[in-house]
Design a protein around this motif. Structure first.
Motif, PDB file in Angstrom:
ATOM      1  N   THR A   1      40.453  41.918  44.179  1.00 45.96           N
ATOM      2  CA  THR A   1      40.999  43.214  43.766  1.00 45.96           C
ATOM      3  C   THR A   1      42.313  43.460  44.492  1.00 45.96           C
ATOM      4  O   THR A   1      42.629  42.785  45.479  1.00 45.96           O
ATOM      5  CB  THR A   1      40.054  44.372  44.119  1.00 45.96           C
ATOM      6  N   VAL A   2      43.064  44.437  43.982  1.00 44.55           N
ATOM      7  CA  VAL A   2      44.364  44.744  44.576  1.00 44.55           C
ATOM      8  C   VAL A   2      44.195  45.187  46.031  1.00 44.55           C
ATOM      9  O   VAL A   2      44.881  44.680  46.932  1.00 44.55           O
ATOM     10  CB  VAL A   2      45.075  45.847  43.752  1.00 44.55           C
TER      11      VAL A   2
ATOM     12  N   ALA B   1      51.298  45.594  42.119  1.00 42.94           N
ATOM     13  CA  ALA B   1      50.759  46.526  43.106  1.00 42.94           C
ATOM     14  C   ALA B   1      50.493  45.804  44.426  1.00 42.94           C
ATOM     15  O   ALA B   1      50.699  46.374  45.502  1.00 42.94           O
ATOM     16  CB  ALA B   1      49.475  47.163  42.577  1.00 42.94           C
ATOM     17  N   VAL B   2      50.055  44.560  44.348  1.00 42.64           N
ATOM     18  CA  VAL B   2      49.814  43.788  45.564  1.00 42.64           C
ATOM     19  C   VAL B   2      51.133  43.570  46.303  1.00 42.64           C
ATOM     20  O   VAL B   2      51.239  43.802  47.515  1.00 42.64           O
ATOM     21  CB  VAL B   2      49.151  42.430  45.237  1.00 42.64           C
TER      22      VAL B   2
ATOM     23  N   ASP C   1      43.908  48.058  38.298  1.00 44.75           N
ATOM     24  CA  ASP C   1      44.565  48.850  39.359  1.00 44.75           C
ATOM     25  C   ASP C   1      45.977  48.386  39.675  1.00 44.75           C
ATOM     26  O   ASP C   1      46.377  48.355  40.834  1.00 44.75           O
ATOM     27  CB  ASP C   1      43.734  48.847  40.646  1.00 44.75           C
TER      28      ASP C   1
END
Lengths: 206, 382
Positions: free
Chosen positions: A33-34, A62-63, A57
């Motif tokens: 997940t992020v 986003a990462v 997400d």
């Protein structure tokens, strides 16, 4: 060996990559997940993060936005959509390869990203040439236009040439090819050309 | 003709006259004239027309085209009647002759709104929201004409003052009722739109399910059957990937474009030979005869590479520039010496060189033993 963290929400894909390249690079961690990825990458500070473009997400972008450490990112995706690819490169990834890439090529790409070079798959080179088409008016000559040489290098990349082959074809050194590729990547990230901005917009909606 | 219906095709107002004409076999002009003539008898024609509009069902005509010419004829007839009535008025032949214009205005408003209701109904069936602005505009104009007509009528009759008190109390009652019932109206409207949204969503879901079933599930079944043959599995997976991708992103499928033709070509060759064909295009154009020749030559070059190179990947790169289109077909296979290709080998000389040259282009083959082959196709656009 290059230290690598795998970020992908598909466990099967992560284990596949690990099996394929695990003996040639040092896979120090995996995240699905992020949030997990940001925490893990900042803690382990690997040299390279293999990053899935599409995740819940906010995805790879986003990462990249969340990580504060010095790790470099190589985007991996099944997507052929130009906007997804351009968006993650503009967020800061050093390159983009498709998930069908062979193990040897992937190892080579990871090594090159670790050394600070840019990695262009033929498809990415095509997208960039498309985005920097010369018939569009530009605001910033330096950032919004590719030099003739950069265009030539990209064209050869799009034709499926390896860096070594490009160097031989253009009678320049491998280092010069890498310099051109990095310059293109920089322009891609900093240019405000309308097409690039448009492609990079609205990607949080996914 | 089975039953008397309001005709949708070729109508001028509500489709009554054309409906009767279709039913009876008489010319539509005769029916229209009869209606207009009946209007002169204390507006009888008008009343009959209105009643029929309300009660006659519509035909299920698909086209929904009003007949402009019929509308013009009808407007002419109405103007004729109006001017006749106006002329009769001052001569004292009609009681309160000056009320004619207000009444006509009110009738025109009514017609506009009623026709609109028909239209709105049809649009609901088609579940499209287009044209809602014209719809509102027409409703507004219709209502304004109606109100103006009524006020004019009362004013002419000198009954405006007495009507005002009655109007006020009526307005108060209507407003009260509207306020009281407003929650139900709101609920009804939102229920209706929710229901519509749900229906659209379930239709989309059904479409996706049908597509996944026809393509992905079938391919997965085939892959399980051919698990013993890696090449076949790869071929099936590639083909399915390509198909799913073009369906998801709707790219490369554009019929009649250069990039679409090249993508299709790649899919065809991948189907017939066990190779991967990676296509990268920059820019695009509609397919012309010249470009079709380029595509054919590209196909021949890709097939050559698939057959003779001995490797599993062929790269195709196509760039559209202002003056020319360039295509590169490249493999990293065993290569050959172009000078040693015998003249009877038609693939290269006929299909690639010949085709390009006939259309004003050029083909250049670069190859040497062990270093693969690259075919460059250039076609000027002017």
């Amino acid at each position: 060996m290059t230290t690598v963290v795998l970020v992908d929400d598909h466990r099967m894909f992560r284990s596949g990559v690990r099996a394929e390249i695990g003996d040639r690079v040092d896979v120090v961690g995996e995240a699905s997940t992020v949030a997990e990825a940001i925490e893990l990458v900042d803690r382990l500070q690997p040299e390279v993060v293999l990053l899935d473009v599409h995740m819940p997400d906010g995805g790879g972008q986003a990462v990249i936005a969340g990580v504060t450490g010095p790790s470099r990112f190589l985007a991996l995706s099944v997507s052929d959509a130009a906007e997804d690819v351009i968006a993650v490169i503009r967020a800061g990834a050093r390159g983009y390869v498709t998930k069908t890439i062979s193990a040897d090529e992937l190892v080579d790409a990871v090594r090159r990203v670790a050394e600070g070079d840019a990695v262009f798959s033929p498809r990415l080179a095509g997208f960039v040439l498309d985005a920097f088409r010369s018939d569009v008016p530009v605001a910033d000559e330096e950032l919004d236009r590719l030099t003739a040489r950069e265009r030539e290098v990209l064209r050869l990349l799009a034709r499926g040439y390896a860096y070594k082959e490009i160097a031989a074809e253009l009678f320049i050194s491998l280092k010069t090819v890498e310099t051109h590729a990095s310059a293109v990547l920089r322009k891609l990230q900093l240019s405000n050309r309308r097409e690039l901005s448009r492609w990079a917009e609205g990607k949080d909606l996914r | 003709m089975s039953a008397l219906r309001r005709s949708v095709d070729g109508r001028a107002l509500g489709g009554i006259a054309s409906g009767i004409a279709a039913y009876s076999g008489l010319p539509v002009l005769v029916i229209r004239t009869a209606f207009v003539a009946l209007c002169l008898v204390n507006g009888l024609g008008l009343a009959v027309y209105a009643v029929m509009w309300v009660f006659l069902p519509q035909t299920d005509g698909r086209t929904f085209q009003s007949d402009r010419r019929a509308q013009a004829v009808l407007a002419g007839l109405l103007v004729l009647v109006a001017s006749t009535l106006s002329a009769l008025g001052p001569l004292g032949l009609l009681p309160g002759g000056s009320t004619v214009l207000p009444v006509l205005a009110a009738v025109a408003g009514l017609v506009l709104v009623w026709q609109q209701a028909d239209l709105a109904q049809r649009q609901r069936w088609r579940a499209t929201a287009s044209g809602s602005q014209t719809m509102l505009l027409r409703l507004g104009i219709g209502a304004a004409l109606m109100v103006a007509g009524l006020i004019g009528f009362l004013a002419q009759r000198g009954q405006l003052a007495s009507a005002r008190a009655g109007l006020l109390s009526t307005a108060v009652v209507v407003a009260g009722l509207a306020l009281l019932s407003s929650p139900w109206w709101v609920t009804m409207a939102s229920d209706l739109s929710n229901e519509r949204r749900e229906r659209i969503r379930s239709q989309e879901r059904a479409e996706v399910a049908a597509h996944v079933h026809d393509s992905v599930l079938q391919t997965l079944a085939l892959i399980q059957k051919s698990a013993s043959s890696p090449a076949e599995v790869t071929r099936l997976a590639r083909g399915q990937e390509r198909e799913l991708r073009s369906w998801l992103y709707r790219t490369g499928t554009s019929e009649g474009s250069l990039s679409g033709a090249l993508t299709q070509l790649a899919a065809d060759v991948e189907e017939s030979f066990q190779v991967e064909v990676d296509v990268v295009t920059v820019g695009d154009l509609a397919l012309t005869e010249k470009l079709a020749a380029v595509v054919s030559a590209t196909r021949e070059a890709v097939v050559n590479a698939a057959k003779h190179s001995g490797v599993g990947t062929v790269d195709v790169y196509c760039e559209v520039e202002p003056e020319q289109v360039t295509v590169f077909v490249r493999d990293r296979g065993r290569g050959f010496d172009p000078a040693t290709v015998p003249d009877d080998r038609h693939g290269l000389s006929g299909s690639v060189h010949g085709r390009m040259e006939r259309h004003g282009g050029v083909a250049v083959v670069r190859s040497s033993g062990g270093e693969g082959t690259e075919v460059r196709l250039e076609m000027p656009l002017s």
